[in-house]
Write an enzyme that holds these catalytic residues in place. Structure first.
Site, PDB file in Angstrom:
ATOM      1  CG  ASN A   1      -6.048   0.166  77.762  1.00 11.06           C
ATOM      2  OD1 ASN A   1      -6.031   1.331  77.391  1.00 11.06           O
ATOM      3  ND2 ASN A   1      -6.949  -0.284  78.625  1.00 11.06           N
TER       4      ASN A   1
ATOM      5  CG  HIS B   1     -12.082   5.805  75.876  1.00 10.15           C
ATOM      6  ND1 HIS B   1     -12.445   5.513  77.167  1.00 10.15           N
ATOM      7  CD2 HIS B   1     -13.152   6.452  75.323  1.00 10.15           C
ATOM      8  CE1 HIS B   1     -13.679   5.979  77.389  1.00 10.15           C
ATOM      9  NE2 HIS B   1     -14.124   6.556  76.277  1.00 10.15           N
TER      10      HIS B   1
HETATM   11  P1  RTP Z   1     -11.851   2.698  78.537  1.00 13.65           P
HETATM   12  O1  RTP Z   1     -12.762   3.426  79.510  1.00 13.65           O
HETATM   13  O2  RTP Z   1     -10.506   3.371  78.372  1.00 13.65           O
HETATM   14  O3  RTP Z   1     -12.493   2.387  77.247  1.00 13.65           O
HETATM   15  O4  RTP Z   1     -11.452   1.292  79.140  1.00 13.65           O
HETATM   16  P2  RTP Z   1     -12.242   0.352  80.115  1.00 13.65           P
HETATM   17  O5  RTP Z   1     -13.675   0.753  80.211  1.00 13.65           O
HETATM   18  O6  RTP Z   1     -11.882  -1.006  79.642  1.00 13.65           O
HETATM   19  O7  RTP Z   1     -11.502   0.633  81.481  1.00 13.65           O
HETATM   20  P3  RTP Z   1     -11.911   1.571  82.724  1.00 13.65           P
HETATM   21  O8  RTP Z   1     -12.093   0.713  83.909  1.00 13.65           O
HETATM   22  O9  RTP Z   1     -12.990   2.537  82.325  1.00 13.65           O
HETATM   23  O10 RTP Z   1     -10.546   2.372  82.932  1.00 13.65           O
HETATM   24  C1  RTP Z   1     -10.218   3.468  82.115  1.00 13.65           C
HETATM   25  C2  RTP Z   1      -8.758   3.390  81.715  1.00 13.65           C
HETATM   26  O11 RTP Z   1      -7.940   3.518  82.867  1.00 13.65           O
HETATM   27  C3  RTP Z   1      -6.767   2.738  82.732  1.00 13.65           C
HETATM   28  N1  RTP Z   1      -6.690   1.762  83.810  1.00 13.65           N
HETATM   29  N2  RTP Z   1      -5.583   1.532  84.454  1.00 13.65           N
HETATM   30  N3  RTP Z   1      -3.679   0.528  86.279  1.00 13.65           N
HETATM   31  C4  RTP Z   1      -4.908   0.030  86.301  1.00 13.65           C
HETATM   32  O12 RTP Z   1      -5.246  -0.866  87.059  1.00 13.65           O
HETATM   33  C5  RTP Z   1      -5.877   0.567  85.359  1.00 13.65           C
HETATM   34  N4  RTP Z   1      -7.155   0.224  85.271  1.00 13.65           N
HETATM   35  C6  RTP Z   1      -7.664   0.974  84.295  1.00 13.65           C
HETATM   36  C7  RTP Z   1      -6.856   2.044  81.390  1.00 13.65           C
HETATM   37  O13 RTP Z   1      -6.166   2.847  80.438  1.00 13.65           O
HETATM   38  C8  RTP Z   1      -8.333   2.035  81.118  1.00 13.65           C
HETATM   39  O14 RTP Z   1      -8.589   1.922  79.733  1.00 13.65           O
HETATM   40 MG    MG Z   2     -14.300   2.760  80.736  1.00 20.86          MG
END
Ligand code: RTP
Ligand code: MG
Length: 140
Positions: free
Chosen positions: A114, A117
Site C-alpha cells: 500500500n 507507511h
Molecule cells: P502503516 O502502519 O503501514 O502506516 O499502515 P496502517 O497504520 O494503515 O496499517 P497497520 O494496521 O498498522 O498495518 C501495517 C501494515 O501491514 C500491512 N497490512 N496487511 N493483509 C492485511 O490484512 C494487512 N493489514 C495490514 C499493510 O502494509 C499495513 O500498512
Molecule cells: Mg500502522
C-alpha cells in the site's frame, strides 16, 4: 496546532514503480516539509523489528518479506499536526476504502503493498524517527 514530525516510508511497491517524486509532491502540496530522507535496503531483521507490534498478526511474515523486496525511502516529514496530516494524505490502509485524492487510492497495489507507511501517534513518531535517523541528519 503545534509543529510536529512524523516518520514516513515509501514502500518497495512504490519505489519499484518510480513513484517517489509523485508521492513526495502530495506530501509537499499538503504542507508537509521533507526534513530528512534516504533510500535504504531494509534487512529482514530491521523490518521484523520495525513491525514487531504486528508479530502475532497473520500477515507479519509476508509484510516483512514485502518490505525487504526492494529499497524503501525513509523520511521525516515536518509540519503543523504532521502525524494526522500525513495519515490524511496516505488514506486508509486498504486502498479500496481510501479517499480518491490520497496516496493509497492513487498508487497502492493492495492492502499490504500500500505504497506508504506513516507513524500513528506523536509518541510512535519519535520512536520510529530514532529507529532510522540520527538527530544530525534532520535538517528543517
Ligand atoms: P502503516 O502502519 O503501514 O502506516 O499502515 P496502517 O497504520 O494503515 O496499517 P497497520 O494496521 O498498522 O498495518 C501495517 C501494515 O501491514 C500491512 N497490512 N496487511 N493483509 C492485511 O490484512 C494487512 N493489514 C495490514 C499493510 O502494509 C499495513 O500498512
Ligand atoms: Mg500502522
Amino acid at each position: 496546532m503545534a509543529t510536529e514530525r512524523t516518520l514516513s516510508i515509501i514502500k518497495p511497491d512504490a519505489t519499484r514503480r518510480n513513484l517517489t517524486g509523485k508521492i513526495n509532491a502530495l506530501f509537499e502540496d499538503a504542507g508537509l516539509r521533507i526534513v530528512a530522507q534516504k533510500r535504504i535496503q531494509l534487512s529482514e531483521a530491521q523490518a521484523g523489528k520495525f513491525y514487531e507490534v504486528h508479530k502475532e498478526r497473520p500477515f507479519y511474515g509476508s509484510l516483512v518479506s514485502s518490505m525487504t523486496a526492494a529499497p524503501v525511502v525513509v523520511q521525516v516529514l515536518e509540519g503543523e499536526g504532521a502525524v494526522l496530516k500525513n495519515r490524511d494524505v496516505m488514506g486508509a490502509t486498504d486502498p479500496k476504502k481510501a479517499e480518491p485524492h490520497t496516496v493509497r487510492a492513487q498508487f497502492a497495489e493492495s492492502i499490504e503493498a500500500n505504497s506508504v507507511h506513516g507513524s500513528d501517534s506523536p509518541e510512535n513518531a519519535a520512536i520510529e524517527i530514532a529507529f532510522f535517523f540520527a538527530g544530525t541528519e534532520i535538517l528543517p
